[in-house]
Write an enzyme that holds these catalytic residues in place. Sequence first.
Site, PDB file in Angstrom:
ATOM      1  N   SER A   1       0.828  -1.201   0.000  1.00 31.16           N
ATOM      2  CA  SER A   1       0.000   0.000   0.000  1.00 31.16           C
ATOM      3  C   SER A   1       0.866   1.255   0.000  1.00 31.16           C
ATOM      4  O   SER A   1       0.508   2.262  -0.616  1.00 31.16           O
ATOM      5  CB  SER A   1      -0.959  -0.008   1.193  1.00 31.16           C
ATOM      6  N   GLU A   2       1.992   1.233   0.688  1.00 34.79           N
ATOM      7  CA  GLU A   2       2.974   2.312   0.575  1.00 34.79           C
ATOM      8  C   GLU A   2       4.386   1.756   0.650  1.00 34.79           C
ATOM      9  O   GLU A   2       4.645   0.762   1.341  1.00 34.79           O
ATOM     10  CB  GLU A   2       2.810   3.360   1.676  1.00 34.79           C
ATOM     11  N   THR A   3       5.276   2.425  -0.067  1.00 33.02           N
ATOM     12  CA  THR A   3       6.712   2.189   0.039  1.00 33.02           C
ATOM     13  C   THR A   3       7.369   3.500   0.436  1.00 33.02           C
ATOM     14  O   THR A   3       7.076   4.551  -0.143  1.00 33.02           O
ATOM     15  CB  THR A   3       7.297   1.677  -1.279  1.00 33.02           C
TER      16      THR A   3
END
Length: 262
Positions: free
Chosen positions: A43-45
């Site tokens: 979902s996020e990096t």
Amino acid sequence: MRAFVVDSFTDTAFAGNPAGVVLLDSPADPAWMQSVAAELRHSETAFVVVGGPEDEPKPLRWFTPTTEVPLCGHATLATAHVLGGDQRFDTRSGVLTCTALDDGWIEMDFPTDPPEPVDPPEALAAGLPGVTVEATARAATKVLVRAASAAEVRAVQPDHAALAAVPSRGVVLTARGDRPGGDFVSRVFAPQVGIPEDPVTGSAHCALAPWWAAELGRDPREATFVGEQASARGGVVRMALRGDRVGLRGRAVTVLRGDLVI
């Protein structure tokens, strides 16, 4: 360069919210960071520059598989965990401070995002079938929806196409807690930014903490909460509300270390 996958807001591997963390020696091209985030598909990096002076905040940016976001809790927690706990980050949301606590948790000092009451967006009823909407509010990037019960939050099977039509970066569904020690439950859906359901969302709790302070009649200048995000992976966020700041507390587990070669 070094890359990691870290499960945040959990002390158990393969639970909580997985985040990618990439350590950079110098700032990277945004298009390249976006490509890496799309490749990793979390979902996020997070991309953090670790090559600068030790006494200055480290530049930190977050990307979903489709776009850059202004604030991300679980990927910040993951980055602090990789770097050893006590950290300061320079971000689009200002300087964020992370502190390692004696019990193994990490506290992140974030700005609050107090929501304001709004009428339910037209797409909401279709997007959340079976949910009794008791109240809606809008924060900076998300629409908050209070359901009649935690059971409705846990059971809902959202229509992601309908929710994508809601004009925001995500929809936060919440209700009073139904388990010992928990003040409220929530789930977060963000098909607008390529995330059908986010497993555990730190930034959402920047809005949930002040909203539930009002709902539960607690002092917004100093109140604590425990939130359960009731996704399939699940996770727990402890909150310490301090006026216009909130301490988000969580644990994290590294599940992968490797080299990013492209």
